[in-house]
Design a protein around this motif. Structure first.
Motif, PDB file in Angstrom:
ATOM      1  N   ALA A 173      -5.512  10.051   4.851  1.00 23.90           N
ATOM      2  CA  ALA A 173      -4.255   9.559   4.267  1.00 23.90           C
ATOM      3  C   ALA A 173      -3.886  10.447   3.097  1.00 23.90           C
ATOM      4  O   ALA A 173      -4.693  10.685   2.195  1.00 23.90           O
ATOM      5  N   TYR A 176       3.194  12.508   1.067  1.00 22.33           N
ATOM      6  CA  TYR A 176       4.021  13.717   1.230  1.00 22.33           C
ATOM      7  C   TYR A 176       3.741  14.468   2.533  1.00 22.33           C
ATOM      8  O   TYR A 176       4.111  15.622   2.667  1.00 22.33           O
ATOM      9  N   LEU A 222       1.489   7.066   4.521  1.00 21.79           N
ATOM     10  CA  LEU A 222       1.502   5.605   4.739  1.00 21.79           C
ATOM     11  C   LEU A 222       2.770   4.980   4.167  1.00 21.79           C
ATOM     12  O   LEU A 222       2.768   3.821   3.773  1.00 21.79           O
ATOM     13  N   ARG A 225       5.731   4.670  -0.820  1.00 18.51           N
ATOM     14  CA  ARG A 225       5.179   4.230  -2.107  1.00 18.51           C
ATOM     15  C   ARG A 225       3.724   4.678  -2.212  1.00 18.51           C
ATOM     16  O   ARG A 225       3.028   4.786  -1.212  1.00 18.51           O
TER      17      ARG A 225
HETATM   18  N1  SAH Z   1      -1.406  10.458  -7.249  1.00 12.83           N
HETATM   19  C1  SAH Z   1      -2.083  10.573  -6.001  1.00 12.83           C
HETATM   20  C2  SAH Z   1      -2.056   9.251  -5.266  1.00 12.83           C
HETATM   21  C3  SAH Z   1      -3.394   8.717  -5.081  1.00 12.83           C
HETATM   22  S1  SAH Z   1      -3.407   7.173  -4.303  1.00 12.83           S
HETATM   23  C4  SAH Z   1      -1.416  11.659  -5.155  1.00 12.83           C
HETATM   24  O1  SAH Z   1      -0.402  12.118  -5.524  1.00 12.83           O
HETATM   25  O2  SAH Z   1      -1.970  12.023  -4.109  1.00 12.83           O
HETATM   26  C5  SAH Z   1      -5.042   7.146  -3.660  1.00 12.83           C
HETATM   27  C6  SAH Z   1      -5.173   7.566  -2.230  1.00 12.83           C
HETATM   28  O3  SAH Z   1      -4.553   6.590  -1.396  1.00 12.83           O
HETATM   29  C7  SAH Z   1      -4.526   8.886  -1.836  1.00 12.83           C
HETATM   30  O4  SAH Z   1      -5.353   9.992  -2.077  1.00 12.83           O
HETATM   31  C8  SAH Z   1      -4.258   8.678  -0.347  1.00 12.83           C
HETATM   32  O5  SAH Z   1      -5.409   8.960   0.406  1.00 12.83           O
HETATM   33  C9  SAH Z   1      -3.948   7.209  -0.270  1.00 12.83           C
HETATM   34  N2  SAH Z   1      -2.503   6.930  -0.352  1.00 12.83           N
HETATM   35  C10 SAH Z   1      -1.876   6.165  -1.273  1.00 12.83           C
HETATM   36  N3  SAH Z   1      -0.558   6.063  -1.002  1.00 12.83           N
HETATM   37  C11 SAH Z   1      -0.362   6.788   0.127  1.00 12.83           C
HETATM   38  C12 SAH Z   1       0.790   7.056   0.932  1.00 12.83           C
HETATM   39  N4  SAH Z   1       1.982   6.582   0.623  1.00 12.83           N
HETATM   40  N5  SAH Z   1       0.608   7.821   2.027  1.00 12.83           N
HETATM   41  C13 SAH Z   1      -0.598   8.315   2.346  1.00 12.83           C
HETATM   42  N6  SAH Z   1      -1.697   8.092   1.636  1.00 12.83           N
HETATM   43  C14 SAH Z   1      -1.599   7.333   0.544  1.00 12.83           C
END
Ligand code: SAH
Length: 248
Positions: A173, A176, A222, A225
């Motif tokens: 996951a 972007y 995912l 958000r």
């Molecule tokens: N600031 C970080 C976000 C981390 S959230 C960034 O910019 O990557 C923690 C983890 O949850 C991420 O590394 C990812 O594996 C997952 N995650 C959270 N939101 C997600 C999303 N919208 N799409 C995909 N993976 C997500």
């Protein structure tokens, strides 16, 4: 009667081989049975030890420190996913790691792998294995699982991405990404093993994502958000479990 439904009788975990016949329960589970659940001779309970079966039993005698039971059968109700599902994620802080382990157990996850990533912060207290295993047992008592979710040793992302093979569906996951997790749905069918990975609060570095892709991992978003570690892991695990039922 009603044995297939876990809520029909209280479930007790014992770390011993079980078979039909007399069985003595002691320690905290005996205390829980007699004092907390207030069960009495004649009541029926269900024992399990993580071997995949459950053992309906009748209470014969309740003493201060031990309970005498008669195990009256061996059942193997189908409560597992039809494939191996491994979830890798850095352990979040405090109660959130308990929540994560508990919910992954409920969803039927086979193995949880605590990850060490470039940006992960290690919380030694949350990482204690016995503590995590206790959460697995408590959740299994409640949800009716007779196989315990396994907890692996902590492993670095660098090592973890190299494990497994191309026949497995491996999803990381990462926000972007163009591919959505739903688009990977069609690829679930026919797999015997699926691995999913989630990064730390600070996210995976670009290098970490590139490395995973070079080992055949698919990166997926995912939604628009940013989810916390435990939300992302649970959403993805639930999707994968669901896709299988939709597609099989
Ligand atoms: N600031 C970080 C976000 C981390 S959230 C960034 O910019 O990557 C923690 C983890 O949850 C991420 O590394 C990812 O594996 C997952 N995650 C959270 N939101 C997600 C999303 N919208 N799409 C995909 N993976 C997500």
């Amino acid at each position: 009667m009603g044995r297939m439904l876990p809520q029909m009788s209280e479930r007790f975990y014992v770390n011993l081989p079980l078979t039909t016949g007399p069985f003595t329960l002691d320690g905290p589970e005996a205390h829980h049975l007699a004092t907390v659940c207030r069960l009495r001779p004649g009541n029926e309970v269900c024992l399990f030890n993580g071997d995949g079966c459950e053992y309906p039993a009748r209470i014969m005698a309740v003493a201060r420190r031990e309970i005498t039971l008669e195990i009256v059968g061996v059942d193997q109700p189908p409560r597992e996913l039809p494939f191996k599902l491994e979830v890798a994620a850095p352990l979040p802080k405090g109660d959130r790691s308990q929540f994560l382990v508990e919910k992954l157990t409920e969803l039927g996850v086979t193995t949880f792998v605590p990850l060490a990533c470039e940006r992960s912060v290690f919380h030694p207290r949350e990482g204690k294995r016995e503590k995590l295993e206790r959460y697995v047992i408590e959740a299994s008592k409640q949800c009716g699982r007779n196989l315990l979710m396994q907890i692996s040793e902590t492993i670095t992302w660098e090592r973890y991405v190299g494990i497994g093979n191309v026949e497995e569906l491996r999803i990381v996951a990462h926000p972007y990404q163009e591919t959505t997790s739903a688009e990977l749905a069609q690829r679930v069918k026919g797999r015997s093993a699926i691995r999913i990975a989630v990064g730390p609060e600070g996210g995976f570095t670009d290098d970490e994502v590139t490395l995973a892709k070079s080992h055949g991992w698919q990166a997926a978003n995912l939604g628009p958000r940013i989810l916390r570690v435990e939300t992302a892991a649970l959403v993805l695990a639930a999707h994968v479990a669901d896709w299988f039922h939709v597609n099989s």
